[in-house]
Design an enzyme around this catalytic site. Structure first.
Site, PDB file in Angstrom:
ATOM      1  N   CYS A   1      -5.210  10.695   0.497  1.00  0.00           N
ATOM      2  CA  CYS A   1      -4.126  11.521   1.000  1.00  0.00           C
ATOM      3  C   CYS A   1      -4.268  12.917   0.419  1.00  0.00           C
ATOM      4  O   CYS A   1      -4.757  13.081  -0.693  1.00  0.00           O
ATOM      5  CB  CYS A   1      -2.775  10.953   0.546  1.00  0.00           C
ATOM      6  SG  CYS A   1      -2.453   9.316   1.190  1.00  0.00           S
TER       7      CYS A   1
ATOM      8  N   ASN B   1       0.862  -1.184   0.000  1.00  0.00           N
ATOM      9  CA  ASN B   1       0.000   0.000   0.000  1.00  0.00           C
ATOM     10  C   ASN B   1       0.898   1.234   0.000  1.00  0.00           C
ATOM     11  O   ASN B   1       1.776   1.364   0.857  1.00  0.00           O
ATOM     12  CB  ASN B   1      -0.873  -0.074   1.269  1.00  0.00           C
ATOM     13  CG  ASN B   1      -1.865   1.056   1.406  1.00  0.00           C
ATOM     14  OD1 ASN B   1      -1.482   2.164   1.777  1.00  0.00           O
ATOM     15  ND2 ASN B   1      -3.125   0.790   1.123  1.00  0.00           N
TER      16      ASN B   1
ATOM     17  N   ASN C   1      -3.172   4.098  -2.087  1.00  0.00           N
ATOM     18  CA  ASN C   1      -4.064   4.785  -1.147  1.00  0.00           C
ATOM     19  C   ASN C   1      -4.203   6.239  -1.597  1.00  0.00           C
ATOM     20  O   ASN C   1      -3.265   7.016  -1.488  1.00  0.00           O
ATOM     21  CB  ASN C   1      -3.451   4.705   0.259  1.00  0.00           C
ATOM     22  CG  ASN C   1      -4.283   5.426   1.300  1.00  0.00           C
ATOM     23  OD1 ASN C   1      -5.302   6.040   0.987  1.00  0.00           O
ATOM     24  ND2 ASN C   1      -3.863   5.342   2.554  1.00  0.00           N
TER      25      ASN C   1
HETATM   26  C1  LIG Z   1      -5.341   1.389  12.579  1.00  0.00           C
HETATM   27  C2  LIG Z   1      -5.633   1.467  11.116  1.00  0.00           C
HETATM   28  C3  LIG Z   1      -4.637   1.842  10.217  1.00  0.00           C
HETATM   29  C4  LIG Z   1      -4.886   1.922   8.855  1.00  0.00           C
HETATM   30  N1  LIG Z   1      -3.887   2.260   7.984  1.00  0.00           N
HETATM   31  C5  LIG Z   1      -4.118   2.275   6.636  1.00  0.00           C
HETATM   32  C6  LIG Z   1      -3.085   2.551   5.701  1.00  0.00           C
HETATM   33  O1  LIG Z   1      -1.928   2.751   6.075  1.00  0.00           O
HETATM   34  N2  LIG Z   1      -3.385   2.593   4.378  1.00  0.00           N
HETATM   35  C7  LIG Z   1      -4.660   2.348   3.927  1.00  0.00           C
HETATM   36  O2  LIG Z   1      -4.890   2.375   2.722  1.00  0.00           O
HETATM   37  N3  LIG Z   1      -5.657   2.050   4.786  1.00  0.00           N
HETATM   38  C8  LIG Z   1      -5.422   2.017   6.130  1.00  0.00           C
HETATM   39  N4  LIG Z   1      -6.447   1.701   6.996  1.00  0.00           N
HETATM   40  C9  LIG Z   1      -7.788   1.416   6.462  1.00  0.00           C
HETATM   41  C10 LIG Z   1      -8.049  -0.094   6.375  1.00  0.00           C
HETATM   42  O3  LIG Z   1      -7.136  -0.713   5.514  1.00  0.00           O
HETATM   43  C11 LIG Z   1      -9.489  -0.365   5.902  1.00  0.00           C
HETATM   44  O4  LIG Z   1      -9.667   0.200   4.626  1.00  0.00           O
HETATM   45  C12 LIG Z   1     -10.519   0.206   6.853  1.00  0.00           C
HETATM   46  O5  LIG Z   1     -10.104   0.052   8.188  1.00  0.00           O
HETATM   47  C13 LIG Z   1     -11.885  -0.421   6.684  1.00  0.00           C
HETATM   48  O6  LIG Z   1     -11.852  -1.800   6.917  1.00  0.00           O
HETATM   49  P1  LIG Z   1     -12.219  -2.473   8.357  1.00  0.00           P
HETATM   50  O7  LIG Z   1     -13.532  -1.905   8.763  1.00  0.00           O
HETATM   51  O8  LIG Z   1     -12.244  -3.935   8.086  1.00  0.00           O
HETATM   52  O9  LIG Z   1     -11.141  -2.089   9.286  1.00  0.00           O
HETATM   53  C14 LIG Z   1      -6.186   1.624   8.364  1.00  0.00           C
HETATM   54  C15 LIG Z   1      -7.183   1.240   9.266  1.00  0.00           C
HETATM   55  C16 LIG Z   1      -6.935   1.155  10.626  1.00  0.00           C
HETATM   56  C17 LIG Z   1      -8.037   0.740  11.551  1.00  0.00           C
END
Ligand SMILES: Cc1cc2nc3c(=O)[nH]c(=O)nc-3n(C[C@H](O)[C@H](O)[C@H](O)COP(=O)(O)O)c2cc1C
Ligand SMILES: Cc1cc2nc3c(=O)[nH]c(=O)nc-3n(C[C@H](O)[C@H](O)[C@H](O)COP(=O)(O)OP(=O)(O)OC[C@H]3O[C@@H](n4cnc5c(N)ncnc54)[C@H](O)[C@@H]3O)c2cc1C
Ligand SMILES: Cc1cc2nc3c(=O)[nH]c(=O)nc-3n(C[C@H](O)[C@H](O)[C@H](O)COP(=O)(O)OP(=O)(O)OC[C@H]3O[C@@H](n4cnc5c(N)ncnc54)[C@H](O)[C@@H]3O)c2cc1C
Ligand SMILES: Cc1cc2nc3c(=O)[nH]c(=O)nc-3n(C[C@H](O)[C@H](O)[C@H](O)COP(=O)(O)O)c2cc1C
Ligand code: FES
Ligand code: FES
Lengths: 311, 265, 311, 265
Positions: free
Chosen positions: A140, A109, A137
C-alpha cells in the site's frame, strides 16, 4: 478415502504453526479471493481448511477503483479492485460473527496509508474473539512518504510491522510485495521487527491495453497480476525467503493444483494460500488439501515439515 | 425458495449452430435447473480445455430451464477462446457449471410485462417469457436484419404478443426495438403505465435508451447487465457498476437491476 | 495483400529509428530465441523483418548451464541456458558473414562479467561491417561486485553503458532486467550514460520444482521466465519507462500476436522484439508484422509513432 | 538430398487408440514426408488447443512415412496436456507440424542392422526398419508384458528377423531387450561385430545398458535420445546433453547420436 485421511489418527500430521497461529492443515484461502467466507459456504466447508484470509480491511470503508477492474491475461488475472472493503467496524459487526459461528480459522488482512492507520487497525482487532491472526498487507502507498509502497522499502516494512506487533497480541504475518529487487531484504526487516511469519507473494504490478479503444483496459491503468502465470516467480521468491529468514513462510501465487502446493511446501513454505484458483473453482482449496494428503500417504511423508527440501 | 448454487459437471445433450457463430447448447443439470430463476446466469467452462488458458469460466445467462426434465439451455455467440471452446463441443461431452448465480428479474410487481431484447439480448429473456407465459404482455425482439433474428418461434409459443424490429426493415417494424417500445408506451394512460414493467437485455446503448424512454413515461424498468467477471459469485468484487448508492456488483446485486438505481453515464 | 502493404508507396510508414539504428519496420526477433539467424532461414525471410538480435555473445565461448535447461510453465517458458555462446571471434568468423550476405539488420547482444569485458566486446564489434547496433544485456553478475547484477544497480548500469558507448561508435541499446523495484531508475541511468535506446524486458527470475524427484527442475535451480505469462508485467514496465526517458524504448515480453505488438507500441515502444513466440512458431515475427500493417491500414494510422497513446 | 524443413498445418486421416493411452495418428503431409529421414522428428501441436496453454509444440518421432501417398504416422503416449489434446483429435481435424527436424540415424555404414526398441521406443524405429527393409538384420522389441507390445505386425512385414522380450515372459523371451541383445552379440565373431550396427530407442537406462553391451563387444551403436525441447530447431539451445566434446543439442546434433560420443553418467 481422503475424508478419513484427514482424521487425526491415521494419515500424516497436517497441522502447522505460524508463531501463535495454529492451523489444522496448511491450506488457506488468500485475501481478496474468498470474500468474507460466507459467500463460499454454499459450496464448501470452510472449517475443513487450514484457514481463510478475509478481504483486506481498512479503518474506514473504501469504495474501490473505477471499473473495469478485471481482465484475463494468458493464464493470469489482472485486477484493480482498489481495496474496496466494508471497513473494520462493519467487518466486526456483520462479517466476523458468521466466521466465528462456523468455526473458520480467520486471518484478517489489514491495510492502511500510514503507520498510524495500521496501528489503529491492529488495536481494534486485538482481543476480538474469532480472529486468529493478522496479515499485514504492505503493498500500500505510504501517503506520508510520497506514496512509496511500504512493501518496497525495508525501513517502512520494519516500522509497520513493529507498530502492528506493539498494538496487538495476535500473531502477525507480513504479506510481501514481489515488485522489488530483493524480497529477502524486506522479509528480514519484517522478521527483525517481530513478525511471526511472512506470506508471499502479493500480485505483480502489470497492465493491459485495449487496442481498439486506445487506452488501458483497467480503469486504474495498472493492476495486479495473479494466477498460474506468476507461479514460477512466486515459487522462486518463496525458495529465497525461506532460506533468508527463520520465521515461517506462507507461499502464495498461482497455486491451482495440489502439485503446485507441494512445490511451495518443498521450496520451504510452512503453509500456502490459494487465491485466483478459488475464483475459477470454489472447491480448489479443498481439492488441493485432499491431493496433498494423498501424496503424503503415497510417498510416506509423516508431517508437512518433512516436505521441505534441505539444501 | 431458499437460494442455493452448485458447482457441477453437466453433460451436453445437443449443441447447435443456429446462426453463424451463434450456438444453442442444451444440457442436463437438474440441480441448477430446479433453483434457477429468470435472469440468473452460470459460470461455464468447456470440458475441451485441457490447459489453464482460458483460465476463468465465462458467464452465460440461463436461456431456458425445463424443470420437468432437468434440462437447461444456453444461447451464446462465439467471441473469443472461451466461447470458441464451448462451440466446438458435441453431445455427450461435458461442461463445468457454477450456478445459478446472481439476482434474477424481480417478478413480484409484474402486471403487464414488456420484454425488450436486442440481438443476443434475448438470451436471458426466453426463460423470463416462458415463466410469465399466460400473462397478458408483449415481447419486442430486435435484430439488424431478418436473418439475424433469434428465437422467434419459442417466444411466439409463450402467448405473449410478439413485436419485431429490424434495422433494415426486412421483417416487422423498420428501426430499433426502442422505437417500438416508445410507440407502445406512448399509447398507455397513467394507470396502465403503473401496471407495466419493462424487462430489457441487449447492448449497453440500447439499455440506456430503454431506460430513458421508460423513465419518460414513468414506467418501471429492469435491465440485465454484462461486465467482465472472474468469480461470478461475489468473491472478487471485480464486477462493479456505478449505482446511485455507490458501486454495486453485477454478479451479486445483479445482473438484473432496477434501471433507475444505476448511473447511466 | 499484406505483401503489397509492406511496400513503400502505399500503406503506412513502418520505419523507425533508434538513435543511429534504422529499422525498416518495428518488428525484431529477440536475443536467444532466433539463434544466429541462419537456423530460421529455411522458413522465413529474415530480411523482411526490422532486424534480429543474435544470441548473447561473450568475449570467450561459454558452454552454458547443466541440463535440464528448459521447463514449460502455464503460458510461459522457464529457461536456464546459461548464456551458452560461441564467443565473439567465432561469431565474427562463422555467423556474421551469413547475416551480412542475407541483408539481415543485425543487432549483437553482448554480455560480460566486468565493465572491462563489455568494453572489450564493444571495441571488437566496432566498425565490423554487417553489425547495425549493439544490445547490452545487463542481466549479468558483476563478478567484481560480489555477483550483483549490473541491471539491478543504477550506478553499475550507468558505468557499463558509458564504457560501451565510449568503446564504439555503433548505436547502443541497453537491455533492462525486470527484476527490480524501479525499472525507470535503471532506464534513466542508461539514458544519462548515453544509451541510444533501452529494450525491455529480459526474463523474470523464476523456478520450478520436480515434486517426484524432490529437487528444482532446472540444473541451475533458477531460470528466466518468458512468454505470454509475463506480457502484462512487460507492458506495464514499457509504459512506465516510455514516460520516464526520452530515448526510444524497445518492447519485449510475451509478444505472440500482432495485437500484443500493438499494445506495446501504444504503451510507448518504438519497436518490439518477439522472443518465445518464435520458438513456438518460426514465422511469428512475420505474422505479427503483417497483422500490424493490416491494423494500421484499417484504422488509418500513417506511421508507427502515431500508435503511441499520449497522456 | 538437400536438408529442408517446413511449418505446415496437416489434416488427420485417422487417430486410433491402439493400446490404453497409446495413439497411432496418421496424417497427410507430403512436404515433410518427402524430406523425412528415419530418426527425425516433428514439433507437433493439436488444432484443438484454443488458448496458449500448452504453449510449446511437442516433439514426436516420425513413426512412418509413406512417400508415395504423402502420409505420415506418429505413435504417442498420453503423458500430459499436449499429448492429451492430440489424443482427443479425430479424422478431418488439423495439427500443426514443424519438421522434419534433427539428424536421423546414420545409415551409411550399416551392413547388418540390429534394431532395439523398448516400449514406446519403437516410435522412430519402424520408419528405420521399413527403410532398411530387404537387408539381413534383426529387430528386438521389448515390453513389460505381451499386451503392451507395440507394432509387432508392421515390424514383421519389414523382413527383418524379429525377436521379442517381455519382462514377465508372457511372449517371446522372458526378460529385457538388453539380454536378448547381449546373447545375440555374444555369438558374433570379430569380423561380424564390425559389420553390425545397433540402433536403439527407449528409456534412458535401457539405452545406457545397450551402449555398454555394444561397447563391450566392439559394436557400433546409435541411440535416439529425448530431452525437453522448446523450439526443436536449434534456436534456443535448451536441449543440451553432455558429450565428450562438450554439450550437444538433441534437436540439431541429434536426436540420433553415435552412443560412444555421449557421456553416460
Ligand atoms: C481479485 C483479487 C483481490 C485481492 N485482494 C487482496 C487484498 O485485499 N489484500 C491482499 O493482501 N491481497 C489481495 N489479493 C492478492 C491475493 O491474496 C494473492 O496474494 C495473489 O492473488 C496471488 O495469489 P494467486 O495467484 O493464488 O491469486 C487479491 C487478489 C485478487 C485476484
Ligand atoms: C451475467 C452475464 C451473462 C451473459 N450471458 C451471455 C449469454 O447468454 N450469451 C452470450 O453469448 N454471452 C453472454 N455474456 C457475455 C459472455 O460472457 C462473453 O461473451 C464471454 O465471456 C466472452 O468470452 P470469450 O472467452 O469467448 O472471449 P474473450 O475475448 O477471450 O474473453 C476475454 C475476457 O473478457 C471477458 N469478456 C469478454 N467479453 C465479455 C462480455 N461481453 N461480458 C462479460 N465478459 C466478457 C471474458 O470473460 C474474458 O475474461 C454474458 C455476460 C454476463 C456478465
Ligand atoms: C526427439 C523426441 C522424440 C519423441 N518422440 C516421441 C514419440 O514418438 N512418441 C511419444 O509418445 N513421445 C515422444 N517423445 C516424448 C514426448 O515429446 C513427450 O512425451 C511429450 O512432449 C509430453 O508432452 P505433454 O504435454 O503430453 O506432457 P507435459 O508433462 O504436460 O509436458 C510438459 C513439458 O515437458 C516436456 N516433456 C515432458 N516429457 C518429455 C519427454 N519425455 N521428452 C521431451 N519432452 C518432454 C514437454 O515438451 C513439455 O514442455 C519424444 C521426445 C523427443 C525429444
Ligand atoms: C531460450 C532463451 C534464451 C535467451 N537468451 C538471451 C540472451 O542470450 N540475451 C538476452 O539479452 N536475452 C535472452 N533471452 C531473453 C529474450 O531475449 C527476451 O528478453 C525474453 O525472453 C522475453 O521475451 P519473450 O517473452 O518474447 O520471450 C532469452 C530468452 C529465452 C527464452
Ligand atoms: S465477478 Fe467476482 S464479485 Fe462479481
Ligand atoms: S530445442 Fe531449442 S535448440 Fe533444441
Amino acid at each position: 478415502m481422503t475424508k478419513e485421511n484427514l482424521s487425526k489418527d491415521n494419515g500424516p500430521k497436517l497441522d502447522v504453526k505460524i508463531g501463535g497461529l495454529r492451523l489444522k492443515n496448511p491450506v488457506m484461502l488468500a485475501s481478496g479471493t474468498c470474500g468474507y467466507g460466507e459467500e463460499l459456504s454454499d459450496l464448501i466447508d470452510l472449517s475443513a481448511l487450514g484457514g481463510i484470509v478475509v478481504k483486506g480491511i481498512s479503518l474506514e470503508a473504501r469504495t474501490g477503483n473505477k471499473p473495469p477492474r478485471l481482465f484475463e491475461t494468458p493464464c493470469g488475472l489482472l485486477n484493480a479492485i482498489g481495496l474496496e472493503n466494508v471497513g473494520v467496524q462493519s467487518f466486526l459487526k456483520e462479517k466476523l460473527p458468521w466466521l466465528k459461528k462456523n468455526q473458520v480459522t480467520t486471518v484478517v488482512n489489514i491495510l492502511g496509508n500510514s503507520i498510524d492507520e495500521y496501528e489503529q487497525m491492529a488495536a481494534l482487532l486485538d482481543g476480538q474473539s474469532g480472529i486468529d491472526a493478522i496479515e499485514v498487507n504492505i503493498s500500500c502507498p505510504n501517503v506520508k512518504k510520497g506514496g512509496v509502497l511500504f512493501g518496497t522499502d525495508p525501513k517502512a516494512a520494519f516500522e509497520v510491522t513493529r507498530a502492528v506487533k506493539r498494538a496487538c497480541s495476535l500473531p502477525v504475518i507480513v504479506k510481501l510485495s514481489p515488485n522489488v529487487t530483493d524480497i529477502c531484504e524486506i522479509a528480514i526487516a519484517a522478521e527483525e521487527a517481530g513478525a511471526d511469519g511472512v506470506s508471499l507473494i502479493n500480485t505483480l504490478l502489470a497492465m493491459a491495453i485495449d487496442i481498439e479503444k486506445r487506452r488501458p483496459v483497467l480503469g486504474n491503468v495498472f493492476g495486479g497480476l495473479s494466477g498460474p502465470a506468476i507461479k514460477p516467480v512466486a515459487l522462486r521468491m518463496v525458495w529465497q525467503v525461506s532460506r533468508a529468514v527463520s520465521i515461517p513462510v506462507v507461499g502464495i501465487g498461482g497455486i491451482t493444483t495440489y502439485e503446485d502446493a507441494i512445490e511451495f511446501l518443498m521450496a520451504g513454505a510452512s503453509a500456502i494460500q490459494v487465491g485466483t484458483a478459488t475464483l475459477v473453482k470454489p472447491a480448489a482449496g479443498l481439492d488441493i488439501l485432499h491431493g496433498l494428503v494423498d501424496f503424503m500417504l503415497q510417498n510416506n511423508y509423516q508431517s508437512i515439515g518433512e516436505l521441505k527440501i534441505q539444501d | 425458495m431458499k437460494k442455493r448454487h452448485f458447482d457441477k459437471t453437466a453433460r451436453i445433450i445437443e449443441n447447435l449452430e443456429i446462426r453463424p457463430n451463434i450456438f444453442l447448447m442444451r444440457l442436463a443439470c437438474p440441480d441448477i435447473c430446479s433453483y434457477a430463476q429468470p435472469g440468473q446466469f452460470c459460470m461455464v467452462k468447456s470440458g475441451l480445455v485441457q490447459g489453464l488458458d482460458p483460465l476463468l469460466r465465462r458467464p452465460l445467462s440461463i436461456h431456458r430451464c425445463h424443470r420437468d426434465t432437468g434440462e437447461m439451455e444456453f444461447l451464446f455467440r462465439v467471441v473469443g477462446r472461451g466461447t470458441k471452446a464451448l462451440s466446438m463441443q458435441t453431445s455427450g461431452q461435458e461442461v463445468e457449471l457454477l450456478g445459478p448465480l446472481g439476482k434474477g428479474f424481480d417478478l413480484k410487481p409484474t402486471q403487464i410485462p414488456i420484454i425488450v431484447g436486442g440481438g443476443l439480448g434475448v438470451a436471458p429473456l426466453l426463460f423470463l417469457a416462458e415463466t410469465l407465459s399466460g400473462k397478458k404482455g408483449v415481447a419486442i425482439l430486435g435484430a439488424v436484419t431478418k436473418g439475424e433474428l433469434l428465437r422467434l418461434e419459442p417466444f411466439k409459443k409463450t402467448g405473449l404478443e410478439i413485436l419485431v424490429a429490424t434495422e433494415d426493415g426486412s421483417f416487422g417494424n423498420e428501426g430499433l426495438v426502442t422505437s417500438v417500445l416508445e410507440r407502445l408506451l406512448a399509447k398507455l394512460d397513467d394507470r396502465a403505465a403503473r401496471d407495466v414493467a419493462v424487462f430489457a437485455c441487449g447492448p449497453h446503448p440500447m439499455l440506456r435508451a430503454v431506460f430513458s424512454i421508460c423513465n419518460g413515461y414513468g414506467v418501471k424498468c429492469q435491465v440485465a447487465l454484462e461486465t467482465i467477471m472472474a468469480c461470478g459469485s461475489g468473491l472478487c468484487l471485480g464486477c462493479a457498476v456505478r449505482s446511485s448508492g455507490g458501486y454495486m456488483h453485477v454478479c451479486k446485486d445483479g445482473p438484473c437491476f432496477d434501471a433507475s438505481r444505476l448511473l447511466w453515464e
